[in-house]
Design an enzyme around this catalytic site. Sequence first.
Site, mmCIF file in Angstrom:
data_model
loop_
_atom_site.group_PDB
_atom_site.id
_atom_site.type_symbol
_atom_site.label_atom_id
_atom_site.label_comp_id
_atom_site.label_asym_id
_atom_site.label_seq_id
_atom_site.Cartn_x
_atom_site.Cartn_y
_atom_site.Cartn_z
ATOM 1 C CG LEU A 178 -1.862 -1.245 1.267
ATOM 2 C CD1 LEU A 178 -2.384 -1.489 2.660
ATOM 3 C CD2 LEU A 178 -3.009 -1.056 0.279
ATOM 4 N N PRO A 179 0.275 2.418 -0.359
ATOM 5 C CG PRO A 179 -0.998 3.750 -1.787
ATOM 6 C CD PRO A 179 -1.106 2.590 -0.853
ATOM 7 C CB THR A 226 7.916 2.234 1.738
ATOM 8 O OG1 THR A 226 8.543 1.304 0.855
ATOM 9 C CG2 THR A 226 8.995 3.088 2.390
ATOM 10 C CE LYS A 246 12.073 1.022 -0.331
ATOM 11 N NZ LYS A 246 10.744 0.635 -0.766
ATOM 12 C CE LYS A 281 6.013 6.515 1.188
ATOM 13 N NZ LYS A 281 5.526 5.134 0.923
#
Length: 350
Positions: A103-104, A136, A221, A296
């Site tokens: 998912l975003p 992430t 990450k 982001k």
Amino acid sequence: MAMMKMKINGYRLRTLLSTSLSSSPFHSVPSRTFSSSSFENVGFIGLGNMGSRMANNLLKAGYKMTVHDVNCNVMKKYSDMGVSTKQTPFEVAEASDVVITMLPSSSHVLNVYNGPDGLLQGGDLLTPQLFIDSSTIDPQTSRKLAVSVSNCILKEKKENWENPVMLDAPVSGGVVAAEAGSLTFMVGGSEDVYLAAKSLLLSMGKNTIFCGGPGNGSVAKICNNLAMAISMLGLSEALALGQSLGITASTLTKIFNSSSARCWSSDSYNPVPGVMQGVPSSRNYSGGFASKLMAKDLNLAAASAEEVGQRCPLTFLAQNIYTEICNDGHETEDFSCVFQHYYSGKSKRN
């Protein structure tokens, strides 16, 4: 009989040591060998550019899939392929032994897990043994969700699985690697569970790296993407300065790639249009890792640095630069566009 008592006592000793040596709730569960043989039904939530390709590779590997996405057109596509589709994450969970989410952002993940009709809305009783989040997101959210999952119990116990567990397993490699099934998974959680899930992950990638306890996959990450952003900025700055001083980007790139300045951004993902084929800079910065996604991830890194009081001046500088790039209308372009839109660098032919 004596040998059996020795084995039992040995197990109890290992259990006692593993419990007493760690005050963390994540390490209080005795070490067990988990089997992957019960991962027959795989749920997948989030069928965007990355998730759809990961799900497709699981289908190719022969897993029985149940999927969900907010995009109705994507759902129809999978339904037409004969894949079971569900209207809510909870329905996916009810049909699955393991659920993977891609998912975003952290807010999307929290909504899928804790929102109305979310994965955990069945109360304390859950069907899936394992939840894997490949999004992430910030490590704090990963760790909170791991606790929430571990506090539940399974509707039906299988082999050594007594409680549901969660792994955070973000990926590196982008859309190209997701398509080719060559992603690298950075995994946080129980090492025993990681080993059980490894074959499942390798159906979507070529490398899996165990990073430690819950949230450490997410840590790995954001640190990886932080280093990638800073190296791209450093390379772009040097190439743009070189151009301004009269040396071509092609010549500088040859020098960098045969000397101490060599890095992934210079030899595999060069930001100068015309220097390298097959990379986003050669196609007007399209089809890569969007600047808004890099911004982001830098926001996540900056917030995490502030939370632990770590000095990270380059993190905040990179965050500001990529925020500016996005605000100037380049949020959908690959993050290497910083060479052109921030440093005013020129293409190879100029």
